[in-house]
Motif scaffolding. Structure first.
Motif, PDB file in Angstrom:
ATOM      1  N   GLU A   1       0.354 -10.857   9.818  1.00  0.00           N
ATOM      2  CA  GLU A   1       0.751  -9.878   8.801  1.00  0.00           C
ATOM      3  C   GLU A   1       1.702 -10.482   7.764  1.00  0.00           C
ATOM      4  O   GLU A   1       1.648 -10.145   6.578  1.00  0.00           O
ATOM      5  N   LYS A   2       2.576 -11.386   8.189  1.00  0.00           N
ATOM      6  CA  LYS A   2       3.559 -11.965   7.273  1.00  0.00           C
ATOM      7  C   LYS A   2       2.923 -12.930   6.271  1.00  0.00           C
ATOM      8  O   LYS A   2       3.520 -13.230   5.242  1.00  0.00           O
ATOM      9  N   GLU A   3       1.743 -13.410   6.558  1.00  0.00           N
ATOM     10  CA  GLU A   3       1.063 -14.349   5.657  1.00  0.00           C
ATOM     11  C   GLU A   3       0.116 -13.649   4.696  1.00  0.00           C
ATOM     12  O   GLU A   3      -0.040 -14.070   3.549  1.00  0.00           O
ATOM     13  N   VAL A   4      -0.546 -12.591   5.172  1.00  0.00           N
ATOM     14  CA  VAL A   4      -1.575 -11.910   4.374  1.00  0.00           C
ATOM     15  C   VAL A   4      -0.913 -10.925   3.420  1.00  0.00           C
ATOM     16  O   VAL A   4      -0.177 -10.031   3.843  1.00  0.00           O
ATOM     17  N   GLN A   5      -1.188 -11.076   2.134  1.00  0.00           N
ATOM     18  CA  GLN A   5      -0.561 -10.226   1.122  1.00  0.00           C
ATOM     19  C   GLN A   5      -1.370  -8.974   0.816  1.00  0.00           C
ATOM     20  O   GLN A   5      -0.835  -7.979   0.321  1.00  0.00           O
TER      21      GLN A   5
ATOM     22  N   LEU B   1      -4.348  -6.145  -7.343  1.00  0.00           N
ATOM     23  CA  LEU B   1      -3.334  -7.119  -6.964  1.00  0.00           C
ATOM     24  C   LEU B   1      -2.192  -7.166  -7.983  1.00  0.00           C
ATOM     25  O   LEU B   1      -1.028  -7.395  -7.612  1.00  0.00           O
ATOM     26  N   SER B   2      -2.503  -6.940  -9.260  1.00  0.00           N
ATOM     27  CA  SER B   2      -1.460  -6.906 -10.293  1.00  0.00           C
ATOM     28  C   SER B   2      -0.513  -5.735 -10.063  1.00  0.00           C
ATOM     29  O   SER B   2       0.715  -5.865 -10.208  1.00  0.00           O
ATOM     30  N   ASN B   3      -1.057  -4.591  -9.696  1.00  0.00           N
ATOM     31  CA  ASN B   3      -0.235  -3.412  -9.410  1.00  0.00           C
ATOM     32  C   ASN B   3       0.671  -3.659  -8.207  1.00  0.00           C
ATOM     33  O   ASN B   3       1.827  -3.211  -8.181  1.00  0.00           O
ATOM     34  N   ILE B   4       0.140  -4.371  -7.222  1.00  0.00           N
ATOM     35  CA  ILE B   4       0.938  -4.702  -6.041  1.00  0.00           C
ATOM     36  C   ILE B   4       2.116  -5.589  -6.443  1.00  0.00           C
ATOM     37  O   ILE B   4       3.255  -5.374  -6.033  1.00  0.00           O
TER      38      ILE B   4
ATOM     39  N   VAL C   1      -1.974   3.654   5.932  1.00  0.00           N
ATOM     40  CA  VAL C   1      -1.635   2.561   5.022  1.00  0.00           C
ATOM     41  C   VAL C   1      -0.954   3.120   3.774  1.00  0.00           C
ATOM     42  O   VAL C   1      -1.429   4.093   3.187  1.00  0.00           O
ATOM     43  N   ASP C   2       0.152   2.515   3.366  1.00  0.00           N
ATOM     44  CA  ASP C   2       0.888   3.001   2.195  1.00  0.00           C
ATOM     45  C   ASP C   2       0.098   2.845   0.898  1.00  0.00           C
ATOM     46  O   ASP C   2       0.145   3.700   0.021  1.00  0.00           O
ATOM     47  N   ASN C   3      -0.636   1.750   0.777  1.00  0.00           N
ATOM     48  CA  ASN C   3      -1.346   1.447  -0.466  1.00  0.00           C
ATOM     49  C   ASN C   3      -2.787   1.042  -0.135  1.00  0.00           C
ATOM     50  O   ASN C   3      -3.082  -0.128   0.101  1.00  0.00           O
ATOM     51  N   GLY C   4      -3.655   2.037  -0.098  1.00  0.00           N
ATOM     52  CA  GLY C   4      -5.051   1.754   0.221  1.00  0.00           C
ATOM     53  C   GLY C   4      -5.997   2.624  -0.577  1.00  0.00           C
ATOM     54  O   GLY C   4      -5.646   3.732  -0.985  1.00  0.00           O
ATOM     55  N   LYS C   5      -7.206   2.113  -0.839  1.00  0.00           N
ATOM     56  CA  LYS C   5      -8.185   2.912  -1.570  1.00  0.00           C
ATOM     57  C   LYS C   5      -9.600   2.457  -1.231  1.00  0.00           C
ATOM     58  O   LYS C   5      -9.831   1.351  -0.729  1.00  0.00           O
ATOM     59  N   VAL C   6     -10.561   3.350  -1.505  1.00  0.00           N
ATOM     60  CA  VAL C   6     -11.984   3.068  -1.313  1.00  0.00           C
ATOM     61  C   VAL C   6     -12.686   3.230  -2.651  1.00  0.00           C
ATOM     62  O   VAL C   6     -12.498   4.229  -3.345  1.00  0.00           O
ATOM     63  N   VAL C   7     -13.481   2.223  -3.032  1.00  0.00           N
ATOM     64  CA  VAL C   7     -14.249   2.267  -4.277  1.00  0.00           C
ATOM     65  C   VAL C   7     -15.721   2.080  -3.932  1.00  0.00           C
ATOM     66  O   VAL C   7     -16.066   1.152  -3.199  1.00  0.00           O
TER      67      VAL C   7
ATOM     68  N   PRO D   1      -1.906  -2.831   9.147  1.00  0.00           N
ATOM     69  CA  PRO D   1      -0.449  -2.650   9.051  1.00  0.00           C
ATOM     70  C   PRO D   1      -0.091  -1.706   7.910  1.00  0.00           C
ATOM     71  O   PRO D   1      -0.712  -1.739   6.842  1.00  0.00           O
ATOM     72  N   LYS D   2       0.917  -0.892   8.143  1.00  0.00           N
ATOM     73  CA  LYS D   2       1.302   0.154   7.200  1.00  0.00           C
ATOM     74  C   LYS D   2       1.595  -0.374   5.797  1.00  0.00           C
ATOM     75  O   LYS D   2       1.199   0.219   4.798  1.00  0.00           O
ATOM     76  N   ARG D   3       2.249  -1.510   5.701  1.00  0.00           N
ATOM     77  CA  ARG D   3       2.675  -2.024   4.391  1.00  0.00           C
ATOM     78  C   ARG D   3       1.673  -2.979   3.758  1.00  0.00           C
ATOM     79  O   ARG D   3       1.934  -3.509   2.671  1.00  0.00           O
ATOM     80  N   LEU D   4       0.552  -3.195   4.410  1.00  0.00           N
ATOM     81  CA  LEU D   4      -0.452  -4.114   3.862  1.00  0.00           C
ATOM     82  C   LEU D   4      -1.370  -3.378   2.888  1.00  0.00           C
ATOM     83  O   LEU D   4      -2.057  -2.432   3.263  1.00  0.00           O
ATOM     84  N   PRO D   5      -1.417  -3.788   1.619  1.00  0.00           N
ATOM     85  CA  PRO D   5      -2.349  -3.163   0.672  1.00  0.00           C
ATOM     86  C   PRO D   5      -3.802  -3.480   1.067  1.00  0.00           C
ATOM     87  O   PRO D   5      -4.126  -4.625   1.395  1.00  0.00           O
ATOM     88  N   VAL D   6      -4.641  -2.451   1.035  1.00  0.00           N
ATOM     89  CA  VAL D   6      -6.041  -2.611   1.452  1.00  0.00           C
ATOM     90  C   VAL D   6      -6.960  -1.888   0.471  1.00  0.00           C
ATOM     91  O   VAL D   6      -6.701  -0.743   0.085  1.00  0.00           O
ATOM     92  N   VAL D   7      -8.034  -2.565   0.064  1.00  0.00           N
ATOM     93  CA  VAL D   7      -9.050  -1.915  -0.765  1.00  0.00           C
ATOM     94  C   VAL D   7     -10.420  -2.241  -0.183  1.00  0.00           C
ATOM     95  O   VAL D   7     -10.701  -3.372   0.198  1.00  0.00           O
ATOM     96  N   PHE D   8     -11.264  -1.212  -0.087  1.00  0.00           N
ATOM     97  CA  PHE D   8     -12.638  -1.387   0.376  1.00  0.00           C
ATOM     98  C   PHE D   8     -13.602  -1.113  -0.771  1.00  0.00           C
ATOM     99  O   PHE D   8     -13.508  -0.070  -1.431  1.00  0.00           O
ATOM    100  N   TYR D   9     -14.534  -2.042  -0.990  1.00  0.00           N
ATOM    101  CA  TYR D   9     -15.618  -1.835  -1.948  1.00  0.00           C
ATOM    102  C   TYR D   9     -16.900  -1.564  -1.151  1.00  0.00           C
ATOM    103  O   TYR D   9     -17.375  -2.450  -0.418  1.00  0.00           O
TER     104      TYR D   9
END
Length: 314
Positions: free
Chosen positions: A154-158, A307-310, A277-283, A246-254
């Motif tokens: 988790e500490k490595e993956v942004q 990623l820019s928003n993050i 997840v605090d920052n996640g979305k589905v497209v 992880p709760k703080r890991l940004p995730v997006v699914f296409y």
């Protein structure tokens, strides 16, 4: 009656002879083609020593941020398969395409293809390359391995980006591995692709690249690694059910709308993974499972925005 019987025996003998000659021809044509193609497969990327074997990796682009691409199951050449997406991402990021053992130009392995082993090997590869921070981006089955990965590192993956990725609770079918391997070894897999080339899913690339993908398909089709991976599907999916992003890991699914049509629960299962997840979305994009073949620009544009928003929020 003797004359009729003799004619029947001759006819049967002729049919058997023709069948034997046909089977032998298909077998030896495939054998000879495999040998010829070994010298025609072109090298790309670089080799990294992982667990005593050579893992092939392509690094393209000089961006400050790194995106690591992981393939879907059975991809003949991850580097060539991701080519359209790499082209869109590499002007802005350092893009790293990893070819796991049994894929592309990487070595085969007899080590069981459990999620844990696959994750360990990918991480060792990135450590050897001195890559410490990165966004993990995967297609299909890499959704399962990626889930395991982000929980361990988790500490490595942004951020995690999924391209129509597999989810733990989806239905999985067991592949008839032995039958498919026999189909390949007998030469009939090559014959089937010759008769119907559209069975081979490829990106929109030049003919030379398509020829390379085809040769690597025959080379890698259900080798020891891919056979073991298929045999471990059930356990890998079941083990992933215990995991959450992880709760703080940004995730997006296409996601692909064609997959949603075939599996109505596809989007809800992905949304379920994002509920904590605090920052996640589905497209959802129009297209099939291999979205990175047809929607590479749209995916790259949205990834850049995401990623820019993050980065701005940190």
């Amino acid at each position: 009656m003797k004359k009729i019987l003799r004619i029947m025996l001759i006819s049967i003998g002729t049919i058997i002879t023709v069948m034997v000659v046909f089977l032998a021809t298909v077998y030896f044509v495939n054998l000879i083609s495999n040998e010829r193609e070994k010298g025609k497969i072109e090298a790309y990327g670089q080799k990294v020593l992982v667990d005593g074997k050579q893992m092939n990796v392509l690094i393209q682009g000089d961006g400050k941020e790194t995106i690591v691409l992981l393939p879907g199951y059975g991809t003949a050449s991850p580097v060539l398969d991701f080519e359209p997406l790499v082209k869109e991402l590499s002007p802005y990021y350092r893009v790293v395409v990893i070819e796991p053992f049994g894929y592309g130009l990487s070595d085969d392995t007899d080590k069981a293809r459990t999620s844990q082993n696959i994750v360990d090997e990918i991480h060792e590869c990135l450590q050897k390359l001195n890559i410490k921070k990165y966004t993990l981006m995967g297609h299909s089955i890499s959704g399962i391995y990626g889930l395991e990965y982000v929980n361990q590192y988790e500490k490595e993956v942004q951020a995690f980006v999924g391209i129509d990725t597999s989810v733990p609770k989806q239905e999985t079918d067991e592949l008839p591995v032995s039958s498919l391997q026999l189909l390949n070894q007998s030469g009939f897999y090559r014959l089937l692709l010759k008769v119907n080339p559209d069975q081979l899913v490829m990106p929109n690339v030049d003919q030379q690249t398509k020829d390379q993908i085809k040769m690597l398909t025959f080379r890698n089709f259900l080798n020891e690694s891919q056979a073991s991976e298929a045999e471990n599907f059930t356990n890998n999916f079941q083990n992933a059910e215990r995991l959450h992003f992880p709760k703080r890991l940004p995730v997006v699914f296409y996601l692909a709308d064609q997959t949603e049509e075939e599996t109505p629960s596809w989007k809800p299962m992905h949304e379920e993974l994002l509920k904590n997840v605090d920052n996640g979305k589905v497209v959802t994009f129009k297209g099939g499972h291999y979205l990175h073949h047809t929607k590479s620009k749209e995916i790259a544009d949205d990834v850049r925005s995401f990623l820019s928003n993050i980065e701005r929020s940190r």
